[in-house]
Design a protein around this motif. Structure first.
Motif, short mmCIF file in Angstrom:
data_model
loop_
_atom_site.label_atom_id
_atom_site.label_comp_id
_atom_site.label_asym_id
_atom_site.label_seq_id
_atom_site.Cartn_x
_atom_site.Cartn_y
_atom_site.Cartn_z
N LEU A 85 1.39 -0.81 -0.32
CA LEU A 85 0.37 -0.25 -0.26
C LEU A 85 0.44 0.90 -0.13
O LEU A 85 0.55 2.12 -1.24
N VAL A 86 1.97 1.15 0.66
CA VAL A 86 3.33 2.28 0.43
C VAL A 86 3.53 2.66 -0.50
O VAL A 86 3.81 2.92 -1.57
N ALA A 87 3.71 1.08 -1.47
CA ALA A 87 4.45 1.66 -3.32
C ALA A 87 3.06 2.24 -3.27
O ALA A 87 3.62 3.00 -4.72
N TRP A 88 1.81 1.45 -3.26
CA TRP A 88 1.04 2.46 -4.30
C TRP A 88 0.74 3.42 -4.30
O TRP A 88 0.59 4.62 -4.80
N ARG A 89 1.16 4.06 -2.98
CA ARG A 89 0.78 5.60 -2.41
C ARG A 89 1.65 6.64 -2.50
O ARG A 89 1.95 7.83 -3.36
N PHE A 90 3.19 6.10 -2.39
CA PHE A 90 4.34 6.64 -2.95
C PHE A 90 5.13 5.94 -4.27
O PHE A 90 5.84 5.70 -3.99
N ILE A 141 -1.93 10.05 6.13
CA ILE A 141 -0.81 9.48 5.03
C ILE A 141 -1.96 9.57 3.54
O ILE A 141 -1.67 9.10 2.93
N GLY A 142 -3.09 8.14 4.02
CA GLY A 142 -3.68 7.90 3.43
C GLY A 142 -5.02 8.86 2.68
O GLY A 142 -4.75 8.71 1.05
N VAL A 143 -5.73 9.29 3.70
CA VAL A 143 -6.43 10.18 2.47
C VAL A 143 -6.75 11.50 3.12
O VAL A 143 -7.43 12.42 3.04
N GLY A 144 -5.51 12.10 4.08
CA GLY A 144 -5.65 13.12 4.63
C GLY A 144 -5.55 14.40 4.06
O GLY A 144 -6.71 15.02 4.46
#
Length: 261
Positions: A86-91, A246-249
């Motif tokens: 998920l982190v790799a998808w977010r960044f 971090i995800g939807v802030g």
């Protein structure tokens, strides 16, 4: 493709985090002695140390003495793998700067898993993990800022860490029974990471911790699982709130502002 590969790497990190969670609170070495069955003291062989898969093959028991192996071990490994993906998808990685940012937030993800579990187990956030995390965050984000020429984000990260540290410190002084100084130090770490992404992310991440933790505490009281004076570790809620930020802030913050503008 990158999130999948990073997720597989996360499985390995999750296996290591199981060791961290067990040994750091006890003040034991992370490298020696090798992991072994707590009942028969047989060292765990490499074939029995493959994340998730080994637990399934062994049906959750030691190969030598059949001592049950807690399901928490594969769950931590799997959870860390999913979190890393998920982190790799977010960044997403577009250049050297974004690659460093990804590494920084992957480090935060790993630390978050370890600290949440340790706080749940022993109600403590060890300095051995929290303090180096501040240094790692500052170093990696400084490198990313230098590569991208984005000094504004770095300045915001520094201010975010200072603001969240100061806010938690004031809460500690006002109500010492409500939290420990470990929470204050963790706030500095999370403030840096949230601040890097924006003020809205910082605000949502900080508030989400109190909202989620508050709902959980009220639910426990209503179900008579805890009293008003019961101690509930707040570190996991700080970390979960940061994950929400971090995800939807930014989206949540923009939506909130849209109600008034």
């Amino acid at each position: 493709m990158i999130p999948v590969l990073v997720g597989l790497f996360g499985l390995l990190i999750g296996s290591f985090l199981n060791v961290v969670v067990y040994r750091v609170p006890a003040g034991a070495s992370l490298v020696s002695p090798p992991s072994a069955c707590p009942r028969c003291d047989t060292p765990i062989q490499p074939r029995d140390n493959v994340p998730v898969l080994s637990w399934l093959v062994l049906r959750g028991r030691c190969r030598t003495c059949a001592e049950p192996i807690s399901v928490r071990y594969p769950l931590v490994e799997l959870g860390t793998g999913v979190l890393f993906a998920l982190v790799a998808w977010r960044f997403p990685v577009d250049d050297a700067a974004s690659a460093v940012v990804l590494v920084a937030y992957l480090y935060l993800a790993a630390v978050a898993v370890a600290l949440a579990l340790i706080d749940i187990d022993v109600h403590r956030l060890p300095d051995a993990i929290v303090l180096p995390s501040i240094v790692v965050a500052v170093v990696l984000l400084t490198v990313a800022a230098a590569l991208a020429g984005d000094w504004g984000s770095l300045g915001r990260a520094a201010l975010g860490g200072a603001v969240l540290f100061g806010a938690y410190f004031l809460m500690l002084v006002a109500y010492p029974a409500g939290m420990g100084f470990g929470d204050v130090k963790l706030a500095a770490v999370l403030g840096v990471y949230l601040g890097w992404l924006g003020w809205g992310v910082l605000a949502v991440g900080a508030m989400a911790a109190f909202l989620l933790g508050g709902f959980f505490a009220v639910a426990l009281v209503v179900r008579k699982k805890a009293g008003r004076g019961s101690g509930i570790p707040f570190g996991p809620w700080m970390l979960l709130g940061a994950a929400v930020g971090i995800g939807v802030g930014q989206q949540a913050w923009d939506g909130y502002l849209g109600l008034f503008l």
